[in-house]
Motif scaffolding. Structure first.
Motif, PDB file in Angstrom:
ATOM      1  N   SER A 155       0.822  -1.213   0.000  1.00  0.00           N
ATOM      2  CA  SER A 155       0.000   0.000   0.000  1.00  0.00           C
ATOM      3  C   SER A 155       0.853   1.260   0.000  1.00  0.00           C
ATOM      4  O   SER A 155       0.468   2.267  -0.603  1.00  0.00           O
ATOM      5  N   THR A 156       2.037   1.220   0.628  1.00  0.00           N
ATOM      6  CA  THR A 156       2.897   2.411   0.592  1.00  0.00           C
ATOM      7  C   THR A 156       3.339   2.710  -0.836  1.00  0.00           C
ATOM      8  O   THR A 156       3.428   3.874  -1.226  1.00  0.00           O
ATOM      9  N   GLN A 157       3.601   1.681  -1.610  1.00  0.00           N
ATOM     10  CA  GLN A 157       4.010   1.882  -2.998  1.00  0.00           C
ATOM     11  C   GLN A 157       2.867   2.453  -3.833  1.00  0.00           C
ATOM     12  O   GLN A 157       3.054   3.400  -4.596  1.00  0.00           O
ATOM     13  N   ILE A 158       1.684   1.883  -3.673  1.00  0.00           N
ATOM     14  CA  ILE A 158       0.548   2.324  -4.480  1.00  0.00           C
ATOM     15  C   ILE A 158       0.098   3.729  -4.079  1.00  0.00           C
ATOM     16  O   ILE A 158      -0.102   4.592  -4.940  1.00  0.00           O
ATOM     17  N   VAL A 159      -0.042   3.972  -2.785  1.00  0.00           N
ATOM     18  CA  VAL A 159      -0.468   5.298  -2.333  1.00  0.00           C
ATOM     19  C   VAL A 159       0.577   6.350  -2.712  1.00  0.00           C
ATOM     20  O   VAL A 159       0.233   7.437  -3.170  1.00  0.00           O
ATOM     21  N   GLY A 160       1.848   6.027  -2.552  1.00  0.00           N
ATOM     22  CA  GLY A 160       2.902   6.957  -2.926  1.00  0.00           C
ATOM     23  C   GLY A 160       2.866   7.292  -4.405  1.00  0.00           C
ATOM     24  O   GLY A 160       3.022   8.453  -4.803  1.00  0.00           O
ATOM     25  N   MET A 161       2.637   6.288  -5.234  1.00  0.00           N
ATOM     26  CA  MET A 161       2.559   6.522  -6.675  1.00  0.00           C
ATOM     27  C   MET A 161       1.348   7.384  -7.015  1.00  0.00           C
ATOM     28  O   MET A 161       1.443   8.330  -7.801  1.00  0.00           O
TER      29      MET A 161
ATOM     30  N   PRO B 164       3.095   7.216 -19.571  1.00  0.00           N
ATOM     31  CA  PRO B 164       1.921   6.387 -19.894  1.00  0.00           C
ATOM     32  C   PRO B 164       1.695   5.338 -18.797  1.00  0.00           C
ATOM     33  O   PRO B 164       2.649   4.841 -18.189  1.00  0.00           O
ATOM     34  N   ALA B 165       0.446   5.015 -18.558  1.00  0.00           N
ATOM     35  CA  ALA B 165       0.098   4.058 -17.495  1.00  0.00           C
ATOM     36  C   ALA B 165       0.847   2.730 -17.615  1.00  0.00           C
ATOM     37  O   ALA B 165       1.316   2.197 -16.597  1.00  0.00           O
ATOM     38  N   PRO B 166       0.996   2.150 -18.814  1.00  0.00           N
ATOM     39  CA  PRO B 166       1.755   0.889 -18.897  1.00  0.00           C
ATOM     40  C   PRO B 166       3.204   1.030 -18.421  1.00  0.00           C
ATOM     41  O   PRO B 166       3.763   0.102 -17.827  1.00  0.00           O
ATOM     42  N   SER B 167       3.801   2.181 -18.643  1.00  0.00           N
ATOM     43  CA  SER B 167       5.172   2.405 -18.172  1.00  0.00           C
ATOM     44  C   SER B 167       5.221   2.459 -16.652  1.00  0.00           C
ATOM     45  O   SER B 167       6.140   1.925 -16.027  1.00  0.00           O
ATOM     46  N   VAL B 168       4.237   3.110 -16.065  1.00  0.00           N
ATOM     47  CA  VAL B 168       4.170   3.179 -14.602  1.00  0.00           C
ATOM     48  C   VAL B 168       4.013   1.765 -14.037  1.00  0.00           C
ATOM     49  O   VAL B 168       4.674   1.389 -13.070  1.00  0.00           O
ATOM     50  N   THR B 169       3.154   0.979 -14.663  1.00  0.00           N
ATOM     51  CA  THR B 169       2.965  -0.407 -14.223  1.00  0.00           C
ATOM     52  C   THR B 169       4.267  -1.189 -14.320  1.00  0.00           C
ATOM     53  O   THR B 169       4.629  -1.922 -13.392  1.00  0.00           O
ATOM     54  N   ASP B 170       4.973  -1.018 -15.418  1.00  0.00           N
ATOM     55  CA  ASP B 170       6.251  -1.724 -15.587  1.00  0.00           C
ATOM     56  C   ASP B 170       7.262  -1.316 -14.523  1.00  0.00           C
ATOM     57  O   ASP B 170       8.085  -2.124 -14.100  1.00  0.00           O
TER      58      ASP B 170
ATOM     59  N   ILE C 238       6.258  -4.394  -6.176  1.00  0.00           N
ATOM     60  CA  ILE C 238       5.082  -5.044  -5.580  1.00  0.00           C
ATOM     61  C   ILE C 238       5.252  -6.560  -5.594  1.00  0.00           C
ATOM     62  O   ILE C 238       4.948  -7.235  -4.604  1.00  0.00           O
ATOM     63  N   GLN C 239       5.781  -7.097  -6.677  1.00  0.00           N
ATOM     64  CA  GLN C 239       6.048  -8.541  -6.745  1.00  0.00           C
ATOM     65  C   GLN C 239       7.040  -8.958  -5.660  1.00  0.00           C
ATOM     66  O   GLN C 239       6.880 -10.000  -5.036  1.00  0.00           O
ATOM     67  N   HIS C 240       8.043  -8.127  -5.436  1.00  0.00           N
ATOM     68  CA  HIS C 240       9.026  -8.397  -4.385  1.00  0.00           C
ATOM     69  C   HIS C 240       8.332  -8.486  -3.025  1.00  0.00           C
ATOM     70  O   HIS C 240       8.568  -9.407  -2.245  1.00  0.00           O
TER      71      HIS C 240
END
Length: 87
Positions: A14-20, A36-42, A48-50
């Motif tokens: 949640s810290t990663q998502i809220v921070g982003m 672009p959103a796909p770049s942010v996801t990449d 997040i996987q970590h």
């Protein structure tokens, strides 16, 4: 997986998502706001996987305490009273 570890991992994610979200949509700071959103996801997906799958640091074992560090969970904590007054 113990509840404490599950909760910790969820908090880290949640810290990663809220921070982003704050940086990209609220503050709109830097290049991250216009990527672009796909770049942010990449960019954010590996972190997040970590947090989801990789082992946590050994210092977090034994109820999230480092070896040699005293357990202060039962100590009373004073609420934050704000910054010291200006001189």
């Amino acid at each position: 997986m113990p509840d404490t570890e599950r909760n910790l991992r969820a908090s880290l994610i949640s810290t990663q998502i809220v921070g982003m979200v704050m940086n990209r949509y609220i503050w709109q700071i830097g290049t991250i706001a216009t990527l672009p959103a796909p770049s942010v996801t990449d960019l954010i997906a590996p972190t997040i996987q970590h947090y989801l799958a990789d082992p946590l640091p050994p210092s977090l074992s034994d109820d999230s305490r480092s070896p040699g560090r005293p357990d202060r969970s039962s100590e009373s904590r004073q609420p934050f009273s704000g910054p010291p007054p200006s001189r």
